[in-house]
Write an enzyme that holds these catalytic residues in place. Structure first.
Site, mmCIF file in Angstrom:
data_model
loop_
_atom_site.group_PDB
_atom_site.id
_atom_site.type_symbol
_atom_site.label_atom_id
_atom_site.label_comp_id
_atom_site.label_asym_id
_atom_site.label_seq_id
_atom_site.Cartn_x
_atom_site.Cartn_y
_atom_site.Cartn_z
ATOM 1 N N GLY A 21 0.673 -1.348 0.041
ATOM 2 C CA GLY A 21 0.121 0.021 0.059
ATOM 3 C C GLY A 21 0.918 1.263 -0.131
ATOM 4 O O GLY A 21 0.376 2.379 0.326
ATOM 5 N N ASP A 128 -8.551 6.472 2.389
ATOM 6 C CA ASP A 128 -7.357 7.065 2.947
ATOM 7 C C ASP A 128 -6.969 8.382 2.035
ATOM 8 O O ASP A 128 -6.671 8.208 0.806
ATOM 9 C CB ASP A 128 -6.375 6.153 3.245
ATOM 10 N N ASP A 129 -6.147 9.415 2.648
ATOM 11 C CA ASP A 129 -5.409 10.091 2.013
ATOM 12 C C ASP A 129 -5.989 10.974 0.973
ATOM 13 O O ASP A 129 -5.594 11.187 -0.132
ATOM 14 C CB ASP A 129 -4.106 9.559 1.422
ATOM 15 N N TYR A 173 -8.072 7.415 9.771
ATOM 16 C CA TYR A 173 -7.577 5.992 10.079
ATOM 17 C C TYR A 173 -6.573 6.005 11.214
ATOM 18 O O TYR A 173 -6.049 4.802 11.493
ATOM 19 C CB TYR A 173 -7.074 5.257 8.667
ATOM 20 N N ASN A 234 2.103 0.332 9.551
ATOM 21 C CA ASN A 234 3.521 1.267 8.874
ATOM 22 C C ASN A 234 4.691 1.470 9.587
ATOM 23 O O ASN A 234 5.537 2.337 9.153
ATOM 24 C CB ASN A 234 2.814 2.876 8.492
ATOM 25 N N ASP A 239 8.103 4.873 2.517
ATOM 26 C CA ASP A 239 7.769 5.609 1.086
ATOM 27 C C ASP A 239 7.943 7.200 1.566
ATOM 28 O O ASP A 239 7.817 8.173 0.594
ATOM 29 C CB ASP A 239 6.351 5.254 0.685
ATOM 30 N N ASN A 267 2.526 -3.071 6.107
ATOM 31 C CA ASN A 267 2.761 -2.069 5.085
ATOM 32 C C ASN A 267 4.144 -1.457 5.008
ATOM 33 O O ASN A 267 4.653 -0.816 5.613
ATOM 34 C CB ASN A 267 2.004 -0.817 4.857
#
Length: 685
Positions: A21, A128-129, A173, A234, A239, A267
């Site tokens: 993700g 999300d986001d 989230y 996460n 990233d 993730n």
């Protein structure tokens, strides 16, 4: 409120696995197939397909897959089934969907119907986001953003026949996104009350990248959502920072969470092969509670979890990973694992492994280069250097602490003191640690499995360079040769300064470095440096009065608030109690000189036209924040075009005199008319 132990009455099936993700280049089909094999081997059962840069997953979610793309997805879903991995297809329509438009809902159903035809039986809707502002049409149809998401999610879930696994990712989230809190979030309450009970909800914990996830925090969100969440973890994601990769163990999640969760999906790093550790240790964690095995409490283990030891899980993962490193992934390449086995055999001498026609050096000639094999200790060091987002591994922490001590006690290397022997001994130990990093780099560079190496190469090159500069610096402090050109040259090679434009931006920001993982000893508090604002005037005056003494200084009018600091030339320092220091400047010192009626010669103002004043309360025992404020203040003054800056100090203020002396850039300057107990120091910019 009583909460079921698991949605849909499935207490036995704990979702454990991997979510792809992240933002960036998605994994290849071959890498995903390899992932399924690993998941099956390690006891994980789920893969969530959600790569942000798959256009048809997110940006062009309405578009159906082409025949070629369909063929790949069909093969991927089939491969997952072969390895008993539940393939969950996620779609992310939130960027531009109009929830109230039936055509949009039909497009979403059509897309998921296509994927269902590929053999997929598990699905996920991600919101999300994305922006939370609804378009005018949706505002007329729905009372809130949450109601819109709930309506379309329930409709899609029922359209697909209420799949056994259906995951929903809320816009809020994590706890830090909730307004005002998790328990009082109207958005989460609407989601929890409105979503059908067979739909599971993804949650990242207290933050997007959560340092720790407590049982209490999960119980709170479970109560609001009316079901236990699936953690989208996460902790190993990288990233957001291209200079970092995370090779530490899954940790700071007590195994007491397992019966209180629907599942955990990691993730991980964007790079596929280095995720061996992240996924392997998650698998060990997932099995810990079910296996119920007790462990010996290890020294330094903070969590004291009776069922799971992060360090033991890490060692198991690295031991298995070493075997992959030693196996070639290149056709015809050397399999070091096989060669080492052959060389260790008693009944077959080593020279029989030399192929016919291989070069054999003669007397006096250079020996043939032989790569040293990678060891488990090398991989433990690698993990320590690239550990987790909120902490370095033990070896990395030790190296930072030793370098800090060697730098702060460098006087012991220049002259015989009671610390000289200790300094030399610790410098040797630091050099040995640096040499171990170089040795690890060389062994990794020669490992047969090039695919793993290529994923790691930029990171290990970077750390080797940084360690090399630190090593040269310590040798310079110890008088072992000339100062390194990398450290002292005004025109260094580009590898002598790091970070590019992004690094330049960060160095210009007032609080850069405030959240470094390594605190300069003996710092015992977290300090915040921020720009001064007019409402800080009273607190600055309070510190000034507390620290004020005679005779008056030229900068007193600045500290007392009688003259305002120049724009962008004022900072304040705060700790957990409140404001504890300040740094103020005038790019033009003349108004302050006029206020105190002290003449400052034109020659002084020509070289040092700007005035600064720094003051910190005695409770700030560490000099690092003070030095940092001075550096930032001088940077702002330099940006204004000033040639130099000066300040006045009382002879009795030994603490600030010591700070300016250690900076090295400030030198005493001659100023006529100074009271006897005052000295002036200045620096060119």
């Amino acid at each position: 409120m009583s909460t079921p132990s698991c949605a849909k009455g499935q207490p036995g099936r704990f979702i454990g696995g991997v979510v792809e993700g992240f933002y960036g280049r998605p994994w290849t089909m071959e890498q995903r197939s390899e992932l399924f094999k690993r998941e099956q081997k390690w006891g994980l059962n789920t893969y969530l397909y959600a790569p942000k840069d798959d256009y048809k997953h997110r940006m062009y979610w309405r578009d159906l897959y082409s025949p070629e793309e369909a063929e790949q997805l069909i093969a991927l879903i089939s491969a997952a089934k072969q390895h008993n991995v539940d393939f969950v297809y996620a779609i992310s329509p939130g960027l531009d969907i109009t929830f109230s438009n039936p055509k949009e809902v039909a497009a979403l159903k059509r897309k998921l119907d296509q994927v269902k035809e590929f053999g997929c039986r598990s699905f996920s809707l991600l919101f999300d986001d994305i922006e939370t502002e609804m378009c005018p049409a949706d505002k007329q149809a729905f009372s809130s953003f949450a109601h819109a998401q709930v309506a379309i999610t329930n409709a899609v879930y029922q359209h697909l026949g209420e799949p056994e696994t259906f995951l929903f990712c809320p816009t809020d989230y994590c706890a830090s996104f909730c307004t005002p809190t998790v328990s009082q979030s109207s958005y989460l309450h609407t989601v929890g009350e409105g979503l059908l009970p067979g739909i599971d909800i993804l949650w990242t914990g207290p933050k997007v990248v959560s340092h720790k996830i407590s049982v209490e925090s999960i119980e709170e969100v479970t109560s609001v959502l009316r079901r236990p969440p699936v953690i989208w973890d996460n902790i190993h994601a990288n990233d957001y920072d291209p200079q970092r990769i995370f090779l530490g163990p899954f940790k700071d999640r007590p195994t007491e969470l397992i019966p209180k969760l629907r599942g955990v999906l990691t993730n991980p790093n964007c790079e596929f092969y280095p995720n061996f550790v992240a996924i392997h240790t998650l698998a060990t964690w997932c099995k810990a509670n079910s296996e119920g095995g007790q462990r010996d409490v290890e020294m330094g283990d903070e969590e004291q979890d009776p069922c799971y030891s992060p360090q033991r899980a890490l060692t198991l993962a690295l031991t298995d990973w070493l075997q992959e490193f030693l196996s070639t992934d290149q056709p015809g390449g050397p399999c070091l694992k096989a060669r080492l086995k052959k060389e260790s055999s008693d009944d077959e001498p080593m020279q029989t492994d030399v192929a016919e026609g291989s070069y054999v050096p003669g007397p006096g000639e250079n020996p043939v280069y032989t790569a040293e094999p990678l060891t488990l200790e090398d991989l433990k060091l690698l993990s320590d250097l690239f550990y987790l987002p909120y902490e370095y591994g033990p070896t990395a922490r030790t190296m930072l602490q030793e370098l800090d001590w060697l730098k702060n006690n460098s006087a012991a290397a220049a002259a015989e003191t009671d610390k000289t022997v200790e300094w030399c001994s610790r410098a040797k130990q630091f050099d040995d640690m640096c040499e171990a990093v170089v040795r690890m780099f060389n062994r990794l560079s020669n490992a047969p499995n090039r695919s793993i190496l290529y994923d790691l190469y930029n990171y290990i090159c970077d750390i080797k360079s940084g360690v090399g500069m630190a090593r040269a610096y310590v040798k310079t402090l110890g008088g072992q040769g000339q100062p390194s050109a990398q450290l002292m040259n005004n025109d260094p090679e580009p590898w002598g300064f790091r970070g590019g434009l992004s690094g330049e931006f960060q160095r210009m920001l007032p609080c850069h470095g405030n959240r470094d993982l390594f605190r300069h000893p003996p710092m015992t508090a977290v300090y915040c440096m921020r720009p001064y604002c007019p409402t800080d005037k009273v607190e600055v005056q309070k510190i000034f009065r507390e620290m004020q003494s005679e005779p008056p200084l030229i900068c007193d009018s600045l500290s007392a608030g009688e003259i305002s600091p120049s724009p962008q030339c004022a900072l304040v320092l705060e700790d957990d109690i409140g404001m504890c220091g300040y740094a103020l400047a005038l790019t033009n010192a003349k108004p302050a000189a006029a206020k105190i009626q002290r003449a400052v010669s034109d020659s002084v103002l020509e070289d040092f036209p700007s005035l600064i004043t720094i003051q910190v309360l005695p409770r700030v025992t560490d000099s690092s924040p003070t030095k940092r404020m001075i550096d930032l203040l001088l940077s702002s003054i330099r940006s204004s075009g000033s040639r130099g800056a000066f300040c006045e100090l009382r002879q009795s203020d030994r603490r600030m005199l010591n700070v300016y002396t250690k900076l090295g850039s400030f030198k005493p300057i001659k100023m006529e008319g100074l009271p006897q107990d005052i000295i002036a120091v200045g620096t060119s910019l």
